[in-house]
Structure formats: structure tokens, C-alpha cells
Design a protein around this motif. Sequence first.
Motif, PDB file in Angstrom:
ATOM      1  N   MET A  41       1.448  -7.345   4.626  1.00 46.59           N
ATOM      2  CA  MET A  41       1.332  -6.022   4.019  1.00 46.59           C
ATOM      3  C   MET A  41       2.600  -5.224   4.241  1.00 46.59           C
ATOM      4  N   LEU A  42       2.901  -4.399   3.260  1.00 52.15           N
ATOM      5  CA  LEU A  42       3.908  -3.367   3.419  1.00 52.15           C
ATOM      6  C   LEU A  42       3.206  -2.052   3.146  1.00 52.15           C
ATOM      7  N   VAL A  43       3.298  -1.128   4.082  1.00 48.16           N
ATOM      8  CA  VAL A  43       2.682   0.182   3.940  1.00 48.16           C
ATOM      9  C   VAL A  43       3.798   1.210   3.818  1.00 48.16           C
ATOM     10  N   ALA A  44       3.731   2.021   2.773  1.00 41.00           N
ATOM     11  CA  ALA A  44       4.713   3.085   2.555  1.00 41.00           C
ATOM     12  C   ALA A  44       3.999   4.425   2.582  1.00 41.00           C
ATOM     13  N   ILE A  91       0.866  -1.182   0.000  1.00 40.53           N
ATOM     14  CA  ILE A  91       0.000   0.000   0.000  1.00 40.53           C
ATOM     15  C   ILE A  91       0.896   1.223   0.000  1.00 40.53           C
ATOM     16  N   ALA A  92       0.802   2.014  -1.049  1.00 37.22           N
ATOM     17  CA  ALA A  92       1.567   3.257  -1.139  1.00 37.22           C
ATOM     18  C   ALA A  92       0.630   4.422  -0.865  1.00 37.22           C
ATOM     19  N   VAL A  93       0.985   5.242   0.088  1.00 34.32           N
ATOM     20  CA  VAL A  93       0.164   6.389   0.448  1.00 34.32           C
ATOM     21  C   VAL A  93       0.803   7.631  -0.165  1.00 34.32           C
ATOM     22  N   LEU A  94       0.038   8.298  -1.032  1.00 33.65           N
ATOM     23  CA  LEU A  94       0.516   9.509  -1.685  1.00 33.65           C
ATOM     24  C   LEU A  94       0.213  10.719  -0.819  1.00 33.65           C
ATOM     25  N   SER A  95       0.860  11.822  -1.126  1.00 31.16           N
ATOM     26  CA  SER A  95       0.617  13.065  -0.410  1.00 31.16           C
ATOM     27  C   SER A  95      -0.873  13.401  -0.463  1.00 31.16           C
ATOM     28  N   GLY A  96      -1.460  13.623   0.691  1.00 32.85           N
ATOM     29  CA  GLY A  96      -2.884  13.925   0.773  1.00 32.85           C
ATOM     30  C   GLY A  96      -3.765  12.695   0.878  1.00 32.85           C
ATOM     31  N   GLY A  97      -3.153  11.518   0.810  1.00 36.32           N
ATOM     32  CA  GLY A  97      -3.918  10.274   0.899  1.00 36.32           C
ATOM     33  C   GLY A  97      -3.907   9.727   2.317  1.00 36.32           C
ATOM     34  N   GLU A  98      -4.759   8.733   2.553  1.00 32.60           N
ATOM     35  CA  GLU A  98      -4.855   8.073   3.854  1.00 32.60           C
ATOM     36  C   GLU A  98      -4.911   6.576   3.630  1.00 32.60           C
ATOM     37  N   GLY A  99      -3.914   5.854   4.121  1.00 29.29           N
ATOM     38  CA  GLY A  99      -3.843   4.418   3.890  1.00 29.29           C
ATOM     39  C   GLY A  99      -4.302   3.555   5.045  1.00 29.29           C
ATOM     40  N   ALA A 100      -4.580   4.154   6.205  1.00 30.71           N
ATOM     41  CA  ALA A 100      -4.912   3.363   7.385  1.00 30.71           C
ATOM     42  C   ALA A 100      -6.182   2.535   7.192  1.00 30.71           C
ATOM     43  N   ASP A 101      -7.243   3.138   6.668  1.00 32.66           N
ATOM     44  CA  ASP A 101      -8.497   2.391   6.474  1.00 32.66           C
ATOM     45  C   ASP A 101      -8.315   1.267   5.466  1.00 32.66           C
ATOM     46  N   LEU A 102      -7.585   1.541   4.395  1.00 33.65           N
ATOM     47  CA  LEU A 102      -7.319   0.524   3.391  1.00 33.65           C
ATOM     48  C   LEU A 102      -6.532  -0.635   3.995  1.00 33.65           C
ATOM     49  N   ALA A 103      -5.513  -0.333   4.768  1.00 34.55           N
ATOM     50  CA  ALA A 103      -4.714  -1.376   5.421  1.00 34.55           C
ATOM     51  C   ALA A 103      -5.557  -2.186   6.404  1.00 34.55           C
ATOM     52  N   PHE A 156      -7.691  -4.625   4.391  1.00 36.72           N
ATOM     53  CA  PHE A 156      -6.912  -5.770   3.919  1.00 36.72           C
ATOM     54  C   PHE A 156      -6.627  -6.743   5.067  1.00 36.72           C
ATOM     55  N   ALA A 157      -6.280  -6.222   6.236  1.00 33.03           N
ATOM     56  CA  ALA A 157      -6.008  -7.085   7.390  1.00 33.03           C
ATOM     57  C   ALA A 157      -7.261  -7.873   7.769  1.00 33.03           C
ATOM     58  N   ALA A 158      -8.404  -7.212   7.794  1.00 29.56           N
ATOM     59  CA  ALA A 158      -9.660  -7.876   8.149  1.00 29.56           C
ATOM     60  C   ALA A 158     -10.073  -8.915   7.105  1.00 29.56           C
ATOM     61  N   ALA A 159      -9.680  -8.692   5.843  1.00 28.15           N
ATOM     62  CA  ALA A 159     -10.026  -9.620   4.764  1.00 28.15           C
ATOM     63  C   ALA A 159      -9.089 -10.819   4.703  1.00 28.15           C
ATOM     64  N   GLY A 160      -8.066 -10.837   5.553  1.00 26.23           N
ATOM     65  CA  GLY A 160      -7.180 -11.989   5.614  1.00 26.23           C
ATOM     66  C   GLY A 160      -5.915 -11.907   4.790  1.00 26.23           C
ATOM     67  N   ALA A 161      -5.429 -10.709   4.535  1.00 23.13           N
ATOM     68  CA  ALA A 161      -4.172 -10.564   3.793  1.00 23.13           C
ATOM     69  C   ALA A 161      -3.068 -11.354   4.488  1.00 23.13           C
TER      70      ALA A 161
END
Length: 136
Positions: free
Chosen positions: A27-30, A4-16, A19-24
Amino acid sequence: MVVIAVLSGGEGADLARRFAAAGAAGMLVADLRPGVAEDLATELDRPGCPVVGVSGDVHQPSDVAALVDTASKHLGRIDLFAVAGPHGERIVSFADLDDNLAPLAELLALVGEAISEVVPPQRQSDSPSAVRTAVR
């Protein structure tokens, strides 16, 4: 494994979290902001879903190369690449691309040319996809 790449102005926490709840399987979060991805990784890391957080700018080829190297060393093959930006999320499954690169072209428009260095080695891998979950 999901990157998961988080761009300037983006928010990756909900997406991560989704994915965790779906059984990934991992993950690598940047994130551009120092400490943000690392804190999220600490929160979400658990047995069966290791999470690594790194600071980096996916617009820079050297940062993309470091991100992929870190993901490969700690988590294995990348199955999905997701971008969380100020205008929403994009998720691309390398296994589903076949010869239709339109979804990847949309993602490339967000992260620039840097990711193109990563795609050919990932597409050539004949390892089966570990994560087949589409998260929206």
C-alpha cells in the motif's frame, strides 16, 4: 498494490487497516497532513505487505505524478486506487474498468483532473492484478 489518497476531511487509517487485513500485497497512503501517512505506514508495514506513507495533495498534478512514481518504485504496479474523503470512500480497480469508465468518473470528481495523467499508463499494463480484494 493499493494507493489510498486521503482528502481534506477524510480518514484513511481504517481503510488502510482493512486492506492490510484483507491481504493487500502493498500500500501507498497519501495524506495532506504532514506525518499522518508516514506514521500509519510505520504502524502497518510488515513482511508481505510493505506500506509507504507520503504527504501530498492529489488535487495537484505534480503531487499525483510523484505519488505514482513513488508507488511504482517501491511497490510495483497500482491495482486499486482508493479515495477516503469527508463523504466516504471510493475504490476503483484498474483491471475491472474495461471500457466502462463510470466508476473512474466518480473518483475523478473527487480528486480532480490530476489523476487522469496516471490512468492511461496503468490501464495499458498487461501485468495481472496482484490484489483482487474489494473492500467496502
